[in-house]
Write an enzyme that holds these catalytic residues in place. Structure first.
Site, PDB file in Angstrom:
ATOM      1  N   PHE A  19      15.897  33.027  -8.739  1.00 22.87           N
ATOM      2  CA  PHE A  19      14.939  33.745  -9.569  1.00 22.87           C
ATOM      3  C   PHE A  19      14.812  35.232  -9.224  1.00 22.87           C
ATOM      4  O   PHE A  19      14.126  35.955  -9.916  1.00 22.87           O
ATOM      5  CB  PHE A  19      13.563  33.083  -9.450  1.00 22.87           C
ATOM      6  CG  PHE A  19      13.567  31.652  -9.882  1.00 22.87           C
ATOM      7  CD1 PHE A  19      13.726  31.324 -11.212  1.00 22.87           C
ATOM      8  CD2 PHE A  19      13.432  30.631  -8.957  1.00 22.87           C
ATOM      9  CE1 PHE A  19      13.733  30.001 -11.622  1.00 22.87           C
ATOM     10  CE2 PHE A  19      13.434  29.301  -9.361  1.00 22.87           C
ATOM     11  CZ  PHE A  19      13.596  28.988 -10.696  1.00 22.87           C
ATOM     12  N   LYS A  37       9.279  37.902  -1.940  1.00 22.52           N
ATOM     13  CA  LYS A  37      10.135  37.242  -2.939  1.00 22.52           C
ATOM     14  C   LYS A  37       9.822  37.836  -4.305  1.00 22.52           C
ATOM     15  O   LYS A  37       8.752  37.602  -4.873  1.00 22.52           O
ATOM     16  CB  LYS A  37       9.876  35.732  -2.941  1.00 22.52           C
ATOM     17  CG  LYS A  37      10.706  34.967  -3.950  1.00 22.52           C
ATOM     18  CD  LYS A  37      10.374  33.479  -3.897  1.00 22.52           C
ATOM     19  CE  LYS A  37      11.146  32.708  -4.947  1.00 22.52           C
ATOM     20  NZ  LYS A  37      10.825  31.253  -4.913  1.00 22.52           N
ATOM     21  N   ASP A  70      14.761  20.819  -4.086  1.00 24.38           N
ATOM     22  CA  ASP A  70      15.879  21.701  -3.713  1.00 24.38           C
ATOM     23  C   ASP A  70      15.973  21.828  -2.194  1.00 24.38           C
ATOM     24  O   ASP A  70      16.179  22.916  -1.661  1.00 24.38           O
ATOM     25  CB  ASP A  70      15.688  23.074  -4.363  1.00 24.38           C
ATOM     26  CG  ASP A  70      16.987  23.890  -4.379  1.00 24.38           C
ATOM     27  OD1 ASP A  70      18.079  23.291  -4.251  1.00 24.38           O
ATOM     28  OD2 ASP A  70      16.916  25.123  -4.518  1.00 24.38           O
ATOM     29  N   CYS A  89       0.809  -1.222   0.000  1.00 23.19           N
ATOM     30  CA  CYS A  89       0.000   0.000   0.000  1.00 23.19           C
ATOM     31  C   CYS A  89       0.840   1.270   0.000  1.00 23.19           C
ATOM     32  O   CYS A  89       0.478   2.270  -0.613  1.00 23.19           O
ATOM     33  CB  CYS A  89      -0.949   0.004   1.193  1.00 23.19           C
ATOM     34  SG  CYS A  89      -0.176  -0.493   2.751  1.00 23.19           S
ATOM     35  N   CYS A  90       1.960   1.270   0.704  1.00 26.98           N
ATOM     36  CA  CYS A  90       2.742   2.509   0.847  1.00 26.98           C
ATOM     37  C   CYS A  90       4.218   2.329   0.550  1.00 26.98           C
ATOM     38  O   CYS A  90       4.966   3.315   0.549  1.00 26.98           O
ATOM     39  CB  CYS A  90       2.571   3.091   2.250  1.00 26.98           C
ATOM     40  SG  CYS A  90       3.025   1.922   3.563  1.00 26.98           S
ATOM     41  N   GLY A 117      18.043  38.487   1.093  1.00 25.75           N
ATOM     42  CA  GLY A 117      18.802  37.419   0.448  1.00 25.75           C
ATOM     43  C   GLY A 117      18.572  37.439  -1.042  1.00 25.75           C
ATOM     44  O   GLY A 117      17.760  38.213  -1.572  1.00 25.75           O
TER      45      GLY A 117
END
Length: 623
Positions: A380, A396, A487, A137-138, A376
């Site tokens: 992107f 961001k 990431d 199942c998993c 920071g």
């Protein structure tokens, strides 16, 4: 003096069933034994009946030892006469029993549950068999791993819950019946939810909620399920799909897709060969000189030569129908130049797969947002301190050349679907200003890497273990929601004022259908946090996230040191291929280092799931 009959155990049920051997070696058909079972108020016994001879008792289970009784669902052939399995879990053993029909099975399950309802029971159970060294199942490879579905201690899972109260304002699905298939098990959270069982079909009742649909299962139960856990059951009638373009030439397809000029814009059209189809897709992927090279690639839909006749665009990714093939590649490039992101149709106009995000809940008025100092810089764009609605936030921003508007919307859409206390919270987004930006909660202690380095030498063992536990909670949630991060590293985690660690940076997070994401060419990834299959084949999965989590744990116990600090990427690859791994940090206990090493197994299937890692870390924290 005669004995008091009231002191004898009362017989509740008795009858002939089959049982599966509990031997540790792989079972074969001869290990399915016919036994005569008797359930009384004290125990469950089973005997071998011999013609003309006294039965021999083969086993006895005291009812007080039973922790779970439940139906077993399985898609594998059952090599005995009775085909309706259920399980009795006691101590650390699993007894699989097989009934001749479903009514008989339900009768035994209900009776056993009734007699054991006051025991100390499991909260979760495994709905499928243990076999060949894993739970079907998993996928857990520890037999004593915690269950993956909620256990109902009274009644059975087939008992019908009350459907949600109808809302007259809701939009109900059209009269044409829509069927979906569960791609993952789901255990109910609210009373209005129903469980999902992987690979089973459900009828859609209501689609008015964007993230939760009302469905009906095969037993008639009605309730709500998360859309992330289901996918449409496809037919091979491709003319009803918006991505299909009938009677369009190769030149016309290229003209339409070049005009659209969006990465991943695609269509399916008739090939020159009668009865064959071609997928045409637009890409800006860099050419051999590294520069962007807008062009249209054409992939012929092929079929295997065996009797199954499976469809494919790239080797090893086979599907029963063309719509299933297209749906898969909308999530996963898997051998193509890019994912199929936006379907283009000559007659019906263009229909982007990423819906427009227009909800007032998420759109932020740019006049309400003020920006401050830089916190920071990422792949992107930059992250800035900001103020919105009287509170400090992290903003961001996205460089115009780093991400298209469609890619930005895709990341934003992913973020709106994810919510967990150990994930950095999204407040909203702003697309009415340049650069576009996402607004997140502000965490006072900043990046985990910097925090570890700044406080080096002051951490207690429980502090470091707690950080690992926080991240494992977030990753277990992502894994259970069919998302991979791609990431994961200390630099992409943030620390709150209360020293809680939260996972951030979802720029690379992707929903997946089969726990595998194969990148298109030119994808970037952090080599020193990447598993061998990512380095060699750019194949991401929850198990590649597990590898990265092992490196993140190493960063935590090294108090912010850079992994493979003095080695180049080429040297790292060479050492990994030679079977070498990061050494045990000075502050790291042997038990934690063993978990790290488990995360760094060569084969993905040999690594633990995040559910199992969370369980192991929680056990260490309790100890």
């Amino acid at each position: 003096m005669y004995p008091n009959p009231n002191t004898y155990p009362r017989v509740i049920l008795k009858g002939t069933l089959f049982k599966k051997s509990q031997q540790k070696r792989r079972t074969s058909p001869c290990n399915y034994k016919e036994r005569y079972f008797i359930l009384n108020t004290e125990d469950l016994t089973y005997s071998e009946r011999r013609p003309g001879k006294k039965p021999i008792q083969k086993g006895c289970i005291e009812l007080c030892r039973i922790k779970c009784v439940e139906i077993v669902r399985s898609d594998v052939p059952i090599p005995c006469e009775y085909k309706y399995p259920f399980q009795v879990v006691y101590d650390s053993y699993y007894l699989y029993m097989f009934a001749p029909d479903n009514d008989c099975r339900l009768k035994w399950v209900r009776a056993l549950k009734e007699e054991t309802k006051h025991n100390k029971l499991f909260s979760t159970y495994h709905p499928d068999f243990w076999g060949d060294g894993r739970w079907r199942c998993c996928g857990h490879m520890e037999k004593l791993a915690p269950g993956c579905s909620e256990y109902y201690p009274t009644g059975t899972a087939s008992k019908k819950p009350l459907p949600p109260t109808p809302d007259p304002q809701r939009r109900y699905s059209c009269s044409e019946q829509k069927v979906v298939v569960a791609i993952k098990n789901f255990k109910p959270v609210e009373k209005t939810d129903i469980p999902l069982h992987k690979d089973e079909e459900y009828i859609v009742i209501d689609t008015s909620e964007p993230n939760w649909w009302t469905v009906q299962d095969k037993d008639g139960n009605v309730g709500m399920v998360p859309c992330l856990y289901i996918t449409e059951k496809f037919s091979n009638d491709i003319e009803k799909y918006e991505w299909y373009n009938k009677d369009i030439t190769r030149a016309e397809a290229e003209e339409l897709l070049m005009k659209e000029s969006k990465e991943g814009a695609f269509m399916v059209r008739d090939s020159r060969q009668a009865g064959a189809y071609t997928v045409s897709v637009f890409t800006k992927a860099p050419g051999s000189n590294g520069e962007k090279n807008p062009r249209v690639k054409h992939y012929k839909v092929r079929q295997t030569e065996n009797e199954d006749g499976k469809f494919y665009l790239a080797e090893k990714y086979l599907f029963s129908t063309i719509p299933e093939l297209i749906n898969y590649h909308q999530y996963n490039a898997a051998g193509l130049i890019t994912r199929l992101r936006h379907c283009v149709c000559q007659d019906r106009g263009n229909s982007p797969r990423i819906e427009e995000i227009v909800s007032e809940k998420w759109e932020v008025d740019p006049d309400e947002l003020s920006l401050g100092k830089e916190l920071g810089c990422g792949q992107f764009g930059v992250v800035l301190e900001g103020f919105w609605n009287g509170k400090k936030v992290a903003v961001k921003t996205v460089r115009e050349d780093a991400m298209s508007e469609e890619e930005f919307k895709e990341e934003a859409k992913i973020m709106t679907k994810l919510s967990h206390p150990k994930l950095v919270k999204l407040y909203g987004m702003c697309m009415q200003r340049s650069p576009m930006c996402l607004i997140f909660e502000f965490l006072e202690n900043g990046c985990l890497t910097d925090f570890l380095r700044s406080k080096k030498g002051s951490f207690k063992p429980e502090d470091l273990l707690g950080m690992c536990l926080d991240v494992s909670e977030a990753m277990d949630y992502l894994e259970s929601s069919n998302f991979i991060h791609r990431d994961l590293a200390a630099r992409n985690c943030l620390v709150s004022e209360k020293l809680e660690v939260k996972v951030s940076d979802f720029g690379m997070t992707r929903p997946v259908l089969d726990d595998l994401y194969v990148c298109s060419t030119g994808s970037k990834f952090a080599m020193k946090w990447s598993s061998p299959e990512v380095i060699n084949h750019t194949k991401f999965s929850s198990k590649s996230d597990v590898w990265s989590f092992g490196v993140l744990m190493w960063e935590i116990y090294s108090e912010g040191r850079l992994p493979y600090e003095y080695r180049s990427n080429a040297e790292v690859i060479e050492s990994l291929n030679a079977g070498q791994r990061l050494l045990q940090p000075r502050l790291c206990p042997e038990t934690v280092y063993q978990l790290m090493q488990w995360c760094w197994k060569e084969k993905p299937e040999d690594r633990p799931s995040f559910a199992l890692l969370l369980h192991q870390l929680a056990s260490l924290a309790d100890f």
